[in-house]
Scaffold this active site. Structure first.
Site, PDB file in Angstrom:
ATOM      1  CB  SER A 134      -5.957 -89.378 -55.687  1.00 58.18           C
ATOM      2  OG  SER A 134      -5.164 -90.315 -55.014  1.00 58.18           O
ATOM      3  CB  THR A 135      -6.988 -94.154 -59.300  1.00 54.49           C
ATOM      4  OG1 THR A 135      -5.593 -94.396 -59.221  1.00 54.49           O
ATOM      5  CG2 THR A 135      -7.319 -93.405 -60.578  1.00 54.49           C
ATOM      6  CB  CYS A 136      -4.618 -94.808 -54.360  1.00 53.27           C
ATOM      7  SG  CYS A 136      -3.366 -95.493 -55.435  1.00 53.27           S
ATOM      8  CG  PHE A 137      -6.346 -91.807 -51.510  1.00 52.82           C
ATOM      9  CD1 PHE A 137      -6.283 -92.512 -50.325  1.00 52.82           C
ATOM     10  CD2 PHE A 137      -5.170 -91.409 -52.112  1.00 52.82           C
ATOM     11  CE1 PHE A 137      -5.067 -92.801 -49.733  1.00 52.82           C
ATOM     12  CE2 PHE A 137      -3.941 -91.691 -51.531  1.00 52.82           C
ATOM     13  CZ  PHE A 137      -3.892 -92.392 -50.339  1.00 52.82           C
TER      14      PHE A 137
END
Length: 111
Positions: A62-65
């Site tokens: 999960s690149t956002c996290f």
């Protein structure tokens, strides 16, 4: 599995580490200062794949996290093969959305 992961990351080439960062963070290099990290890196146990299916599953990110979800692989070799496959075959987030000059010029007002 966590030990397998860190050992594998240490053994990766510079190019493989760059691909790993693209996979988990959508960036190709780390910030210069620790204070520039937007979020800490997290490794999460993949609960979707039970022990019988773990060696067949791929890791996900999960690149956002800035997080990596790892199945409970039975060996370091399996983790290495699956992680390298994932980081070398994922499409980059950079190609998800491409703007053109007109969109950039108009900004949000053009929407």
């Amino acid at each position: 599995v966590i030990s397998y992961f860190w050992e594998t990351l240490q053994e990766m080439s510079g190019e493989e580490r760059k691909l790993f960062l693209q996979f988990v963070w959508a960036r190709s290099r780390l910030p210069m200062k620790e204070s520039d990290f937007e979020a800490p890196f997290k490794i999460i146990r993949d609960l979707k794949n039970n022990d019988d299916e773990a060696d067949d599953a791929l890791p996900s990110a999960s690149t956002c996290f800035f997080s990596l979800s790892l199945p409970e692989y039975r060996s370091k070799d399996v983790l290495r093969r699956k992680l390298l496959f994932a980081i070398k075959n994922v499409t980059t987030m950079e190609s998800d959305y491409v703007t053109n000059d007109a969109e950039i010029g108009e900004g949000w007002r053009g929407m």
